[in-house]
Enzyme design. Structure first.
Site, mmCIF file in Angstrom:
data_model
loop_
_atom_site.group_PDB
_atom_site.id
_atom_site.type_symbol
_atom_site.label_atom_id
_atom_site.label_comp_id
_atom_site.label_asym_id
_atom_site.label_seq_id
_atom_site.Cartn_x
_atom_site.Cartn_y
_atom_site.Cartn_z
ATOM 1 N N GLU A 31 42.343 40.502 -13.585
ATOM 2 C CA GLU A 31 41.919 41.611 -14.451
ATOM 3 C C GLU A 31 42.847 42.816 -14.435
ATOM 4 O O GLU A 31 42.441 43.946 -14.183
ATOM 5 C CB GLU A 31 40.491 42.042 -14.068
ATOM 6 C CG GLU A 31 39.799 42.834 -15.159
ATOM 7 C CD GLU A 31 38.311 43.018 -14.897
ATOM 8 O OE1 GLU A 31 37.623 42.032 -14.660
ATOM 9 O OE2 GLU A 31 37.874 44.174 -14.941
ATOM 10 N N ARG B 223 37.649 32.506 6.649
ATOM 11 C CA ARG B 223 38.689 32.932 5.686
ATOM 12 C C ARG B 223 38.760 32.043 4.454
ATOM 13 O O ARG B 223 39.782 31.943 3.785
ATOM 14 C CB ARG B 223 40.062 33.025 6.345
ATOM 15 C CG ARG B 223 40.114 34.015 7.471
ATOM 16 C CD ARG B 223 41.512 34.527 7.731
ATOM 17 N NE ARG B 223 41.453 35.587 8.708
ATOM 18 C CZ ARG B 223 41.472 35.375 10.011
ATOM 19 N NH1 ARG B 223 41.590 34.138 10.473
ATOM 20 N NH2 ARG B 223 41.397 36.380 10.850
ATOM 21 N N HIS C 172 20.431 41.476 -16.969
ATOM 22 C CA HIS C 172 21.861 41.705 -17.177
ATOM 23 C C HIS C 172 22.262 41.523 -18.654
ATOM 24 O O HIS C 172 22.864 42.414 -19.261
ATOM 25 C CB HIS C 172 22.665 40.759 -16.278
ATOM 26 C CG HIS C 172 24.142 40.891 -16.448
ATOM 27 N ND1 HIS C 172 24.832 42.016 -16.061
ATOM 28 C CD2 HIS C 172 25.060 40.053 -17.005
ATOM 29 C CE1 HIS C 172 26.121 41.855 -16.356
ATOM 30 N NE2 HIS C 172 26.279 40.671 -16.923
ATOM 31 N N HIS D 173 25.928 48.381 -17.670
ATOM 32 C CA HIS D 173 25.709 48.566 -16.226
ATOM 33 C C HIS D 173 24.891 49.811 -15.916
ATOM 34 O O HIS D 173 24.132 49.843 -14.947
ATOM 35 C CB HIS D 173 27.059 48.680 -15.499
ATOM 36 C CG HIS D 173 27.632 47.339 -15.145
ATOM 37 N ND1 HIS D 173 28.925 47.179 -14.700
ATOM 38 C CD2 HIS D 173 27.094 46.108 -15.155
ATOM 39 C CE1 HIS D 173 29.150 45.896 -14.470
ATOM 40 N NE2 HIS D 173 28.061 45.232 -14.747
ATOM 41 N N ASN E 160 34.633 42.584 -20.504
ATOM 42 C CA ASN E 160 33.680 43.646 -20.150
ATOM 43 C C ASN E 160 33.072 44.324 -21.373
ATOM 44 O O ASN E 160 32.382 45.328 -21.241
ATOM 45 C CB ASN E 160 34.370 44.706 -19.284
ATOM 46 C CG ASN E 160 34.778 44.138 -17.953
ATOM 47 O OD1 ASN E 160 34.044 43.342 -17.369
ATOM 48 N ND2 ASN E 160 35.964 44.493 -17.488
HETATM 49 P P1 NAD Z 1 19.486 34.911 -11.811
HETATM 50 O O1 NAD Z 1 20.386 34.140 -10.967
HETATM 51 O O2 NAD Z 1 18.703 35.999 -11.187
HETATM 52 O O3 NAD Z 1 18.488 33.933 -12.583
HETATM 53 C C1 NAD Z 1 17.520 34.463 -13.428
HETATM 54 C C2 NAD Z 1 16.117 33.956 -13.070
HETATM 55 O O4 NAD Z 1 15.984 32.621 -13.526
HETATM 56 C C3 NAD Z 1 15.818 33.926 -11.600
HETATM 57 O O5 NAD Z 1 14.487 34.311 -11.409
HETATM 58 C C4 NAD Z 1 15.990 32.465 -11.217
HETATM 59 O O6 NAD Z 1 15.203 32.090 -10.125
HETATM 60 C C5 NAD Z 1 15.516 31.786 -12.463
HETATM 61 N N1 NAD Z 1 16.085 30.481 -12.739
HETATM 62 C C6 NAD Z 1 17.374 30.103 -12.579
HETATM 63 N N2 NAD Z 1 17.545 28.879 -13.085
HETATM 64 C C7 NAD Z 1 16.346 28.471 -13.547
HETATM 65 C C8 NAD Z 1 15.898 27.291 -14.195
HETATM 66 N N3 NAD Z 1 16.732 26.311 -14.511
HETATM 67 N N4 NAD Z 1 14.593 27.208 -14.524
HETATM 68 C C9 NAD Z 1 13.736 28.237 -14.252
HETATM 69 N N5 NAD Z 1 14.113 29.376 -13.663
HETATM 70 C C10 NAD Z 1 15.408 29.490 -13.325
HETATM 71 O O7 NAD Z 1 20.270 35.620 -13.020
HETATM 72 P P2 NAD Z 1 21.397 35.156 -14.030
HETATM 73 O O8 NAD Z 1 21.023 35.780 -15.316
HETATM 74 O O9 NAD Z 1 21.677 33.707 -13.979
HETATM 75 O O10 NAD Z 1 22.693 35.878 -13.445
HETATM 76 C C11 NAD Z 1 22.775 37.273 -13.335
HETATM 77 C C12 NAD Z 1 23.766 37.595 -12.270
HETATM 78 O O11 NAD Z 1 25.049 37.068 -12.620
HETATM 79 C C13 NAD Z 1 23.978 39.071 -12.060
HETATM 80 O O12 NAD Z 1 23.931 39.330 -10.687
HETATM 81 C C14 NAD Z 1 25.367 39.346 -12.601
HETATM 82 O O13 NAD Z 1 25.999 40.401 -11.939
HETATM 83 C C15 NAD Z 1 26.033 38.054 -12.323
HETATM 84 N N6 NAD Z 1 27.195 37.801 -13.162
HETATM 85 C C16 NAD Z 1 28.350 37.444 -12.543
HETATM 86 C C17 NAD Z 1 29.462 37.180 -13.294
HETATM 87 C C18 NAD Z 1 30.722 36.717 -12.628
HETATM 88 O O14 NAD Z 1 31.767 36.624 -13.289
HETATM 89 N N7 NAD Z 1 30.674 36.390 -11.359
HETATM 90 C C19 NAD Z 1 29.424 37.282 -14.698
HETATM 91 C C20 NAD Z 1 28.224 37.652 -15.288
HETATM 92 C C21 NAD Z 1 27.110 37.902 -14.510
#
Ligand code: NAD
Length: 337
Positions: A236, A120, A265, A251, A244
Protein backbone atom coordinates in the site's frame (compact mmCIF):
# COMPACT_ATOMS: atom_id res chain seq x y z
CA UNK A 1 -15.28 -24.12 -9.55
CA UNK A 2 -13.06 -21.12 -10.25
CA UNK A 3 -9.36 -21.04 -9.39
CA UNK A 4 -7.48 -17.77 -9.08
CA UNK A 5 -3.73 -17.71 -8.72
CA UNK A 6 -2.40 -14.81 -6.69
CA UNK A 7 1.04 -14.06 -8.01
CA UNK A 8 3.26 -12.63 -5.29
CA UNK A 9 6.55 -14.45 -6.06
CA UNK A 10 7.41 -16.67 -3.08
CA UNK A 11 4.18 -15.55 -1.34
CA UNK A 12 1.95 -16.78 -4.18
CA UNK A 13 -1.16 -18.82 -3.40
CA UNK A 14 -4.41 -20.11 -4.92
CA UNK A 15 -7.99 -19.12 -4.19
CA UNK A 16 -10.68 -21.72 -5.00
CA UNK A 17 -14.29 -20.56 -5.35
CA UNK A 18 -17.29 -22.86 -5.73
CA UNK A 19 -19.91 -24.98 -4.01
CA UNK A 20 -19.00 -27.93 -1.80
CA UNK A 21 -15.25 -27.56 -2.29
CA UNK A 22 -13.84 -28.01 1.23
CA UNK A 23 -12.27 -31.30 0.11
CA UNK A 24 -9.67 -29.09 -1.60
CA UNK A 25 -8.16 -28.62 1.86
CA UNK A 26 -7.35 -32.32 2.25
CA UNK A 27 -5.84 -32.31 -1.24
CA UNK A 28 -3.66 -29.37 -0.29
CA UNK A 29 -2.62 -30.98 3.02
CA UNK A 30 -1.65 -34.23 1.30
CA UNK A 31 1.08 -32.48 -0.61
CA UNK A 32 2.61 -30.90 2.49
CA UNK A 33 4.18 -32.30 5.61
CA UNK A 34 2.59 -30.21 8.33
CA UNK A 35 3.21 -31.36 11.88
CA UNK A 36 0.12 -29.98 13.67
CA UNK A 37 -3.02 -28.06 12.78
CA UNK A 38 -4.84 -25.52 14.92
CA UNK A 39 -8.31 -24.53 13.79
CA UNK A 40 -9.68 -21.13 14.79
CA UNK A 41 -13.33 -20.20 14.46
CA UNK A 42 -16.13 -18.35 16.27
CA UNK A 43 -19.12 -19.56 18.27
CA UNK A 44 -21.66 -19.03 15.48
CA UNK A 45 -19.67 -21.10 13.01
CA UNK A 46 -18.97 -23.67 15.69
CA UNK A 47 -22.72 -24.16 16.15
CA UNK A 48 -23.60 -24.18 12.47
CA UNK A 49 -20.79 -25.82 10.53
CA UNK A 50 -17.83 -26.92 12.65
CA UNK A 51 -18.65 -30.58 13.02
CA UNK A 52 -19.00 -31.07 9.28
CA UNK A 53 -16.02 -28.88 8.47
CA UNK A 54 -13.75 -30.46 11.04
CA UNK A 55 -14.37 -33.79 9.38
CA UNK A 56 -12.67 -32.55 6.21
CA UNK A 57 -9.57 -31.56 8.14
CA UNK A 58 -9.37 -34.20 10.83
CA UNK A 59 -8.86 -36.99 8.27
CA UNK A 60 -5.18 -36.14 8.42
CA UNK A 61 -5.03 -36.73 12.21
CA UNK A 62 -3.06 -33.53 12.53
CA UNK A 63 -5.81 -31.43 14.07
CA UNK A 64 -4.74 -30.96 17.67
CA UNK A 65 -6.81 -28.02 18.84
CA UNK A 66 -9.92 -26.01 18.04
CA UNK A 67 -9.97 -22.47 19.38
CA UNK A 68 -13.44 -20.97 19.44
CA UNK A 69 -13.75 -17.21 19.97
CA UNK A 70 -16.83 -15.11 20.66
CA UNK A 71 -18.36 -13.86 17.43
CA UNK A 72 -18.02 -10.21 16.46
CA UNK A 73 -15.60 -7.36 15.94
CA UNK A 74 -14.73 -7.06 19.63
CA UNK A 75 -12.94 -10.39 19.43
CA UNK A 76 -10.12 -8.84 17.39
CA UNK A 77 -8.32 -7.87 20.60
CA UNK A 78 -5.13 -8.43 22.61
CA UNK A 79 -6.81 -10.87 24.98
CA UNK A 80 -7.71 -13.23 22.15
CA UNK A 81 -4.35 -12.74 20.46
CA UNK A 82 -2.70 -13.83 23.71
CA UNK A 83 -5.13 -16.74 24.07
CA UNK A 84 -4.37 -18.04 20.56
CA UNK A 85 -0.61 -17.61 20.73
CA UNK A 86 -0.20 -18.97 24.28
CA UNK A 87 -2.44 -21.98 23.58
CA UNK A 88 -0.52 -22.70 20.39
CA UNK A 89 2.85 -22.49 22.18
CA UNK A 90 1.62 -24.66 25.03
CA UNK A 91 0.81 -27.28 22.41
CA UNK A 92 4.44 -27.18 21.32
CA UNK A 93 3.81 -26.09 17.77
CA UNK A 94 6.81 -25.82 15.48
CA UNK A 95 7.60 -23.99 12.25
CA UNK A 96 5.81 -26.77 10.32
CA UNK A 97 2.53 -26.21 12.15
CA UNK A 98 -0.48 -24.74 10.39
CA UNK A 99 -3.34 -22.46 11.41
CA UNK A 100 -6.69 -22.75 9.66
CA UNK A 101 -8.95 -19.69 9.94
CA UNK A 102 -12.56 -20.80 9.55
CA UNK A 103 -14.94 -17.84 9.68
CA UNK A 104 -15.55 -14.27 8.64
CA UNK A 105 -13.12 -11.37 8.45
CA UNK A 106 -12.74 -11.20 12.22
CA UNK A 107 -11.46 -14.76 12.46
CA UNK A 108 -9.35 -14.36 9.31
CA UNK A 109 -7.70 -11.18 10.58
CA UNK A 110 -6.82 -12.35 14.10
CA UNK A 111 -5.80 -15.85 12.96
CA UNK A 112 -3.61 -14.45 10.19
CA UNK A 113 -1.96 -12.03 12.58
CA UNK A 114 -1.36 -14.80 15.13
CA UNK A 115 0.18 -16.99 12.39
CA UNK A 116 2.44 -14.12 11.33
CA UNK A 117 3.98 -13.66 14.78
CA UNK A 118 4.02 -17.24 16.12
CA UNK A 119 7.61 -18.49 15.89
CA UNK A 120 8.17 -15.52 13.55
CA UNK A 121 5.65 -16.90 11.11
CA UNK A 122 3.87 -20.21 10.54
CA UNK A 123 1.63 -21.12 7.60
CA UNK A 124 -2.08 -20.40 7.62
CA UNK A 125 -4.98 -21.07 5.32
CA UNK A 126 -8.23 -19.15 5.10
CA UNK A 127 -11.68 -20.65 4.79
CA UNK A 128 -13.81 -17.50 4.65
CA UNK A 129 -17.49 -17.98 5.43
CA UNK A 130 -18.94 -14.50 4.88
CA UNK A 131 -19.30 -12.63 1.60
CA UNK A 132 -17.04 -9.92 2.96
CA UNK A 133 -14.32 -12.36 3.90
CA UNK A 134 -14.56 -14.17 0.54
CA UNK A 135 -14.35 -11.02 -1.54
CA UNK A 136 -12.13 -8.84 0.56
CA UNK A 137 -10.48 -9.76 3.83
CA UNK A 138 -9.09 -13.14 2.73
CA UNK A 139 -7.36 -11.61 -0.30
CA UNK A 140 -4.42 -9.28 0.01
CA UNK A 141 -2.60 -10.37 3.13
CA UNK A 142 -3.61 -7.72 5.62
CA UNK A 143 -3.99 -9.13 9.12
CA UNK A 144 -4.78 -7.20 12.29
CA UNK A 145 -6.40 -6.71 15.64
CA UNK A 146 -8.00 -3.50 16.90
CA UNK A 147 -6.46 -1.08 19.40
CA UNK A 148 -8.17 1.30 21.81
CA UNK A 149 -6.86 3.97 19.46
CA UNK A 150 -8.65 2.57 16.43
CA UNK A 151 -9.46 -0.28 14.15
CA UNK A 152 -6.84 -2.61 12.63
CA UNK A 153 -3.96 -0.53 14.02
CA UNK A 154 -1.89 -3.52 15.14
CA UNK A 155 -1.15 -6.01 12.42
CA UNK A 156 1.05 -7.24 9.64
CA UNK A 157 1.11 -8.06 5.96
CA UNK A 158 1.08 -11.84 5.81
CA UNK A 159 -0.20 -14.01 2.96
CA UNK A 160 -2.13 -17.27 3.44
CA UNK A 161 -1.00 -20.45 1.69
CA UNK A 162 -4.48 -21.24 0.37
CA UNK A 163 -7.97 -19.70 0.36
CA UNK A 164 -11.12 -21.84 -0.01
CA UNK A 165 -14.33 -19.89 -0.69
CA UNK A 166 -17.03 -22.52 -0.32
CA UNK A 167 -20.19 -20.67 -1.35
CA UNK A 168 -22.44 -23.15 0.48
CA UNK A 169 -21.51 -21.45 3.75
CA UNK A 170 -23.21 -18.28 2.54
CA UNK A 171 -26.66 -19.89 2.84
CA UNK A 172 -26.63 -19.60 6.62
CA UNK A 173 -25.31 -16.03 6.68
CA UNK A 174 -27.84 -13.53 8.10
CA UNK A 175 -29.14 -11.02 5.52
CA UNK A 176 -27.50 -8.06 7.19
CA UNK A 177 -24.05 -9.67 7.10
CA UNK A 178 -24.56 -10.81 3.51
CA UNK A 179 -25.45 -7.30 2.36
CA UNK A 180 -22.65 -5.77 4.40
CA UNK A 181 -20.23 -7.94 2.40
CA UNK A 182 -21.94 -6.89 -0.79
CA UNK A 183 -20.92 -3.26 -0.17
CA UNK A 184 -17.29 -4.24 -0.82
CA UNK A 185 -18.32 -5.94 -4.07
CA UNK A 186 -19.96 -2.70 -5.22
CA UNK A 187 -16.76 -0.91 -4.26
CA UNK A 188 -14.73 -3.02 -6.72
CA UNK A 189 -17.02 -2.03 -9.57
CA UNK A 190 -16.83 1.63 -8.63
CA UNK A 191 -13.06 1.82 -8.27
CA UNK A 192 -11.97 -0.17 -11.30
CA UNK A 193 -14.62 -1.62 -13.55
CA UNK A 194 -17.72 0.14 -14.83
CA UNK A 195 -18.86 -3.01 -16.69
CA UNK A 196 -18.80 -4.97 -13.45
CA UNK A 197 -20.83 -2.23 -11.72
CA UNK A 198 -23.37 -2.39 -14.59
CA UNK A 199 -23.49 -6.18 -14.19
CA UNK A 200 -24.27 -5.70 -10.49
CA UNK A 201 -26.99 -3.15 -11.29
CA UNK A 202 -28.57 -5.61 -13.73
CA UNK A 203 -28.38 -8.62 -11.44
CA UNK A 204 -29.17 -7.16 -8.03
CA UNK A 205 -32.27 -9.34 -7.55
CA UNK A 206 -30.39 -12.57 -8.28
CA UNK A 207 -27.61 -11.41 -5.98
CA UNK A 208 -30.03 -10.72 -3.13
CA UNK A 209 -31.56 -14.17 -3.74
CA UNK A 210 -28.01 -15.63 -3.38
CA UNK A 211 -28.15 -17.42 -6.71
CA UNK A 212 -25.12 -19.77 -6.67
CA UNK A 213 -24.01 -19.02 -10.22
CA UNK A 214 -24.08 -15.28 -9.74
CA UNK A 215 -22.32 -15.57 -6.38
CA UNK A 216 -19.47 -17.52 -7.94
CA UNK A 217 -19.15 -14.81 -10.59
CA UNK A 218 -19.13 -11.88 -8.20
CA UNK A 219 -16.79 -13.52 -5.68
CA UNK A 220 -14.36 -14.49 -8.46
CA UNK A 221 -14.47 -11.06 -10.09
CA UNK A 222 -13.99 -9.29 -6.73
CA UNK A 223 -11.02 -11.51 -5.83
CA UNK A 224 -9.48 -10.88 -9.26
CA UNK A 225 -9.85 -7.11 -8.95
CA UNK A 226 -8.42 -7.05 -5.45
CA UNK A 227 -5.62 -9.46 -6.35
CA UNK A 228 -4.69 -7.39 -9.36
CA UNK A 229 -4.43 -4.23 -7.27
CA UNK A 230 -2.51 -6.00 -4.50
CA UNK A 231 -0.08 -7.59 -6.98
CA UNK A 232 0.85 -4.12 -8.17
CA UNK A 233 1.23 -2.62 -4.70
CA UNK A 234 1.39 -5.27 -1.96
CA UNK A 235 2.28 -2.92 0.91
CA UNK A 236 0.00 0.00 0.00
CA UNK A 237 2.47 2.63 -1.12
CA UNK A 238 0.22 3.89 -3.92
CA UNK A 239 -2.42 2.16 -6.05
CA UNK A 240 -3.64 -0.15 -3.26
CA UNK A 241 -5.13 2.91 -1.57
CA UNK A 242 -8.02 2.85 -4.02
CA UNK A 243 -9.29 -0.17 -2.07
CA UNK A 244 -9.94 2.26 0.77
CA UNK A 245 -12.70 3.95 -1.21
CA UNK A 246 -15.45 4.64 1.33
CA UNK A 247 -13.28 3.47 4.24
CA UNK A 248 -11.86 6.78 5.50
CA UNK A 249 -15.38 8.04 6.21
CA UNK A 250 -16.72 4.58 7.03
CA UNK A 251 -14.22 3.91 9.83
CA UNK A 252 -15.33 6.95 11.83
CA UNK A 253 -18.83 5.55 12.27
CA UNK A 254 -17.48 2.14 13.29
CA UNK A 255 -15.19 3.80 15.83
CA UNK A 256 -17.96 6.05 17.18
CA UNK A 257 -20.24 3.03 17.70
CA UNK A 258 -17.39 1.10 19.30
CA UNK A 259 -17.55 -1.74 16.76
CA UNK A 260 -20.67 -2.77 18.63
CA UNK A 261 -22.60 -4.09 15.65
CA UNK A 262 -24.83 -1.01 15.59
CA UNK A 263 -23.20 -0.47 12.22
CA UNK A 264 -21.44 -3.31 10.35
CA UNK A 265 -18.19 -2.81 8.43
CA UNK A 266 -19.80 -2.99 4.98
CA UNK A 267 -22.68 -0.75 6.05
CA UNK A 268 -20.12 1.83 7.17
CA UNK A 269 -18.32 1.43 3.83
CA UNK A 270 -21.61 1.97 1.94
CA UNK A 271 -22.20 5.22 3.82
CA UNK A 272 -18.53 6.13 3.35
CA UNK A 273 -18.71 5.56 -0.41
CA UNK A 274 -21.69 7.92 -0.68
CA UNK A 275 -19.86 10.56 1.37
CA UNK A 276 -16.69 10.16 -0.73
CA UNK A 277 -18.76 10.41 -3.93
CA UNK A 278 -20.45 13.57 -2.63
CA UNK A 279 -17.06 15.01 -1.74
CA UNK A 280 -15.91 14.26 -5.30
CA UNK A 281 -19.02 16.02 -6.59
CA UNK A 282 -18.24 19.07 -4.40
CA UNK A 283 -14.73 19.11 -5.85
CA UNK A 284 -16.10 19.01 -9.39
CA UNK A 285 -14.73 15.50 -10.03
CA UNK A 286 -17.97 13.54 -10.26
CA UNK A 287 -21.39 14.39 -11.69
CA UNK A 288 -24.54 14.61 -9.56
CA UNK A 289 -26.01 11.83 -11.71
CA UNK A 290 -23.14 9.47 -10.88
CA UNK A 291 -23.51 10.20 -7.17
CA UNK A 292 -27.24 9.47 -7.40
CA UNK A 293 -26.56 6.27 -9.37
CA UNK A 294 -24.19 4.97 -6.69
CA UNK A 295 -26.69 5.85 -3.98
CA UNK A 296 -29.58 4.28 -5.80
CA UNK A 297 -27.77 0.95 -6.29
CA UNK A 298 -26.76 0.78 -2.63
CA UNK A 299 -30.35 1.55 -1.63
CA UNK A 300 -31.61 -1.20 -3.91
CA UNK A 301 -29.22 -3.54 -2.14
CA UNK A 302 -30.88 -2.51 1.16
CA UNK A 303 -27.69 -0.86 2.39
CA UNK A 304 -27.68 2.40 4.37
CA UNK A 305 -26.65 5.43 2.30
CA UNK A 306 -26.55 7.97 5.11
CA UNK A 307 -25.27 7.77 8.68
CA UNK A 308 -28.69 9.11 9.68
CA UNK A 309 -30.22 5.85 8.43
CA UNK A 310 -28.40 4.30 11.39
CA UNK A 311 -28.67 6.96 14.13
CA UNK A 312 -30.78 10.13 14.31
CA UNK A 313 -27.99 12.14 15.96
CA UNK A 314 -24.19 11.89 15.88
CA UNK A 315 -21.57 13.74 17.90
CA UNK A 316 -19.85 15.65 15.09
CA UNK A 317 -16.79 16.68 17.15
CA UNK A 318 -16.19 13.11 18.08
CA UNK A 319 -16.54 11.96 14.45
CA UNK A 320 -13.99 14.58 13.34
CA UNK A 321 -11.54 13.39 16.00
CA UNK A 322 -11.85 9.82 14.72
CA UNK A 323 -11.26 11.04 11.16
CA UNK A 324 -7.85 12.42 12.13
CA UNK A 325 -6.84 9.15 13.76
CA UNK A 326 -7.04 7.38 10.40
CA UNK A 327 -3.95 5.23 9.90
CA UNK A 328 -3.54 6.42 6.34
CA UNK A 329 -2.64 9.94 7.48
CA UNK A 330 0.60 11.14 5.90
CA UNK A 331 2.31 14.37 7.01
CA UNK A 332 -0.87 15.29 8.88
CA UNK A 333 -2.97 15.13 5.70
CA UNK A 334 -5.85 12.77 5.08
CA UNK A 335 -6.08 10.83 1.85
CA UNK A 336 -9.49 10.54 0.22
CA UNK A 337 -10.25 8.18 -2.61
P1 NAD B 1 -17.43 -11.35 11.07
O1 NAD B 1 -16.24 -12.18 10.94
O2 NAD B 1 -17.69 -10.72 12.38
O3 NAD B 1 -18.72 -12.18 10.62
C1 NAD B 1 -19.97 -11.58 10.70
C2 NAD B 1 -20.96 -12.44 11.50
O4 NAD B 1 -21.37 -13.54 10.70
C3 NAD B 1 -20.39 -13.03 12.76
O5 NAD B 1 -21.38 -13.00 13.75
C4 NAD B 1 -20.09 -14.47 12.39
O6 NAD B 1 -20.15 -15.34 13.48
C5 NAD B 1 -21.20 -14.76 11.42
N1 NAD B 1 -20.92 -15.75 10.41
C6 NAD B 1 -19.77 -15.91 9.71
N2 NAD B 1 -19.95 -16.83 8.75
C7 NAD B 1 -21.22 -17.27 8.87
C8 NAD B 1 -21.99 -18.22 8.15
N3 NAD B 1 -21.51 -18.86 7.09
N4 NAD B 1 -23.26 -18.43 8.55
C9 NAD B 1 -23.79 -17.75 9.60
N5 NAD B 1 -23.11 -16.83 10.30
C10 NAD B 1 -21.84 -16.59 9.93
O7 NAD B 1 -17.42 -10.13 10.02
P2 NAD B 1 -17.06 -10.00 8.49
O8 NAD B 1 -18.06 -9.05 7.95
O9 NAD B 1 -16.85 -11.29 7.81
O10 NAD B 1 -15.63 -9.29 8.54
C11 NAD B 1 -15.45 -8.03 9.13
C12 NAD B 1 -14.03 -7.91 9.54
O11 NAD B 1 -13.17 -8.03 8.40
C13 NAD B 1 -13.68 -6.58 10.17
O12 NAD B 1 -12.95 -6.83 11.34
C14 NAD B 1 -12.82 -5.88 9.14
O13 NAD B 1 -11.89 -5.02 9.73
C15 NAD B 1 -12.16 -7.04 8.50
N6 NAD B 1 -11.66 -6.76 7.16
C16 NAD B 1 -10.37 -7.08 6.89
C17 NAD B 1 -9.87 -6.85 5.64
C18 NAD B 1 -8.47 -7.26 5.30
O14 NAD B 1 -7.97 -6.92 4.22
N7 NAD B 1 -7.82 -8.01 6.16
C19 NAD B 1 -10.68 -6.28 4.63
C20 NAD B 1 -11.99 -5.97 4.95
C21 NAD B 1 -12.48 -6.22 6.22
Amino acid sequence: MTKIHINLNQNSYDIFIGSNICHKISEFLEGKNYSKIILITDRNLAKLHLEQFEHKVSKTNLLIKKIILDAGENSKNFTNLEKITEEALNLHIDRKSLIIAFGGGVIGDISGFSASILLRGIDFIQVPTTLLAMTDSSVGGKTAINSNCGKNLIGSFYQPKLVICDLDFLHSLPDRDFLSGYAEVVKYGLITDLKFFEFLEKNIDRIKARDAKILEEIVAKSCKIKANVVAQDEKEYGLRRILNFGHTFGHIFETETNYSGEILHGEAVAIGMVLAAKMSQDLGLLSKNDVERIKSHLKEANLPVSAYNVRKKWNEDSLTTHLYKDKKIKNNALTFI
